[in-house]
Write a protein that holds these residues in place. Structure first.
Motif, PDB file in Angstrom:
ATOM      1  N   GLN A 197       0.838  -1.175   0.000  1.00 41.03           N
ATOM      2  CA  GLN A 197       0.000   0.000   0.000  1.00 41.03           C
ATOM      3  C   GLN A 197       0.878   1.231   0.000  1.00 41.03           C
ATOM      4  OE1 GLN A 197      -2.394  -0.329   3.475  1.00 41.03           O
ATOM      5  NE2 GLN A 197      -3.589  -2.034   2.702  1.00 41.03           N
ATOM      6  N   GLU A 198       0.511   2.230  -0.806  1.00 37.37           N
ATOM      7  CA  GLU A 198       1.289   3.451  -0.876  1.00 37.37           C
ATOM      8  C   GLU A 198       0.358   4.649  -0.997  1.00 37.37           C
ATOM      9  OE1 GLU A 198       5.027   3.539  -3.021  1.00 37.37           O
ATOM     10  OE2 GLU A 198       4.321   5.338  -4.036  1.00 37.37           O
ATOM     11  N   VAL A 199       0.651   5.673  -0.226  1.00 39.18           N
ATOM     12  CA  VAL A 199      -0.078   6.934  -0.291  1.00 39.18           C
ATOM     13  C   VAL A 199       0.922   8.002  -0.702  1.00 39.18           C
ATOM     14  CG1 VAL A 199      -1.384   8.656   1.002  1.00 39.18           C
ATOM     15  CG2 VAL A 199      -1.702   6.221   1.502  1.00 39.18           C
ATOM     16  N   SER A 200       0.575   8.770  -1.723  1.00 34.77           N
ATOM     17  CA  SER A 200       1.448   9.829  -2.213  1.00 34.77           C
ATOM     18  C   SER A 200       0.654  11.126  -2.253  1.00 34.77           C
ATOM     19  CB  SER A 200       1.970   9.469  -3.601  1.00 34.77           C
ATOM     20  OG  SER A 200       2.830  10.474  -4.070  1.00 34.77           O
ATOM     21  N   ILE A 201       1.184  12.174  -1.620  1.00 41.24           N
ATOM     22  CA  ILE A 201       0.535  13.484  -1.594  1.00 41.24           C
ATOM     23  C   ILE A 201       1.559  14.498  -2.072  1.00 41.24           C
ATOM     24  CG2 ILE A 201      -0.565  15.246  -0.166  1.00 41.24           C
ATOM     25  CD1 ILE A 201      -1.311  12.974   1.805  1.00 41.24           C
ATOM     26  N   SER A 202       1.196  15.271  -3.101  1.00 49.27           N
ATOM     27  CA  SER A 202       2.127  16.287  -3.585  1.00 49.27           C
ATOM     28  C   SER A 202       1.374  17.522  -4.042  1.00 49.27           C
ATOM     29  CB  SER A 202       2.984  15.736  -4.730  1.00 49.27           C
ATOM     30  OG  SER A 202       2.183  15.354  -5.816  1.00 49.27           O
ATOM     31  N   LEU A 203       2.081  18.652  -4.018  1.00 42.72           N
ATOM     32  CA  LEU A 203       1.558  19.930  -4.478  1.00 42.72           C
ATOM     33  C   LEU A 203       0.211  20.279  -3.840  1.00 42.72           C
ATOM     34  CD1 LEU A 203       2.463  19.443  -8.223  1.00 42.72           C
ATOM     35  CD2 LEU A 203       3.732  20.791  -6.541  1.00 42.72           C
ATOM     36  N   GLN A 204       0.164  20.219  -2.506  1.00 48.74           N
ATOM     37  CA  GLN A 204      -1.073  20.484  -1.780  1.00 48.74           C
ATOM     38  C   GLN A 204      -0.858  21.539  -0.700  1.00 48.74           C
ATOM     39  OE1 GLN A 204      -4.143  18.923  -2.434  1.00 48.74           O
ATOM     40  NE2 GLN A 204      -3.033  18.167  -4.204  1.00 48.74           N
ATOM     41  N   ASP A 205      -1.895  22.323  -0.433  1.00 46.42           N
ATOM     42  CA  ASP A 205      -1.916  23.227   0.705  1.00 46.42           C
ATOM     43  C   ASP A 205      -2.946  22.676   1.686  1.00 46.42           C
ATOM     44  OD1 ASP A 205      -2.206  25.211   2.608  1.00 46.42           O
ATOM     45  OD2 ASP A 205      -2.255  26.847   1.158  1.00 46.42           O
ATOM     46  N   LEU A 206      -2.476  22.128   2.786  1.00 47.15           N
ATOM     47  CA  LEU A 206      -3.346  21.503   3.772  1.00 47.15           C
ATOM     48  C   LEU A 206      -3.485  22.374   5.019  1.00 47.15           C
ATOM     49  CD1 LEU A 206      -2.036  17.847   3.408  1.00 47.15           C
ATOM     50  CD2 LEU A 206      -4.020  18.883   2.317  1.00 47.15           C
ATOM     51  N   SER A 207      -3.416  23.660   4.859  1.00 53.82           N
ATOM     52  CA  SER A 207      -3.559  24.581   5.985  1.00 53.82           C
ATOM     53  C   SER A 207      -4.980  24.553   6.515  1.00 53.82           C
ATOM     54  CB  SER A 207      -3.200  26.004   5.565  1.00 53.82           C
ATOM     55  OG  SER A 207      -1.845  26.059   5.174  1.00 53.82           O
ATOM     56  N   GLY A 208      -5.117  24.823   7.797  1.00 60.24           N
ATOM     57  CA  GLY A 208      -6.428  24.946   8.401  1.00 60.24           C
ATOM     58  C   GLY A 208      -6.961  23.679   9.048  1.00 60.24           C
ATOM     59  N   CYS A 209      -6.144  22.618   9.106  1.00 58.52           N
ATOM     60  CA  CYS A 209      -6.587  21.413   9.816  1.00 58.52           C
ATOM     61  C   CYS A 209      -6.623  21.725  11.311  1.00 58.52           C
ATOM     62  CB  CYS A 209      -5.638  20.254   9.545  1.00 58.52           C
ATOM     63  SG  CYS A 209      -5.554  19.814   7.801  1.00 58.52           S
ATOM     64  N   LEU A 210      -7.607  21.217  12.003  1.00 56.90           N
ATOM     65  CA  LEU A 210      -7.807  21.623  13.396  1.00 56.90           C
ATOM     66  C   LEU A 210      -6.710  21.149  14.332  1.00 56.90           C
ATOM     67  CD1 LEU A 210      -9.523  23.030  15.490  1.00 56.90           C
ATOM     68  CD2 LEU A 210     -10.830  20.926  15.736  1.00 56.90           C
TER      69      LEU A 210
END
Length: 176
Positions: free
Chosen positions: A1-14
């Motif tokens: 299993q592989e999760v890849s996250i790129s080029l994201q703005d994840l601001s505002g998570c509590l």
């Protein structure tokens, strides 16, 4: 299993920007060019999985005392690598506390470490390791001015390599 996250703005998570608490020891995670800001505790909580690669991320979060911007703990196996990143927030920029030291190797390379200076009246540390951690490499990182300690290595740690880290603070402010 592989999760890849790129080029994201994840601001505002509590509470936590990205958290990996999987008991699946085959999970692989790759983060690249990700912004994780404005969380209350950790921007990045790595507490499970295998072979985690993080590069070119920017955190601006975790301003509560007792929390690190990046926490590497739990039952990780394999290899964790954090490279070329701006790690800001918490009273520690990075905290390393694996449940079973030696099950994973951890590399932190070419990062700018800027804990939230004086967060909640606590000390500001660039990278802190818990006691008895093994097999970690801290190379060519820069610690922001105002830190109480640049690198804080717990007692009983073994098989580690520290090279080329720079301290932007005055010598009276911080020590490696």
């Amino acid at each position: 299993q592989e999760v890849s996250i790129s080029l994201q703005d994840l601001s505002g998570c509590l509470t936590v920007g990205i958290g990996v608490a999987s008991t699946n020891t085959t999970l692989r995670l790759k983060l690249r060019d990700v912004i994780i800001g404005q969380t209350m505790k950790q921007a990045l909580l790595l507490a499970g999985g295998k072979d985690i690669k993080v590069w070119k991320i920017h955190t601006g979060s975790g301003f509560q005392a007792g929390f690190a911007a990046v926490q590497i703990s739990g039952g990780i196996t394999g290899h964790v690598s954090i490279d070329d990143s701006w790690l800001e927030g918490g009273d520690r920029a990075v905290y390393l506390a694996l449940d079973t030291p030696g099950t994973a190797s951890v590399d932190i390379n070419r990062c700018y470490l800027k804990p939230a200076i004086g967060s909640g009246g606590s000390q500001a540390v660039g990278i802190e390791t818990a006691a008895n951690q093994t097999d970690f490499y801290l190379t060519n990182n820069v610690v922001a001015s105002g830190c109480i300690e640049g690198l804080k290595i717990g007692s009983g740690c073994d098989y580690y390599h520290i090279k080329g880290n720079r301290n932007k603070a005055r010598l009276s402010d911080a020590a490696f």
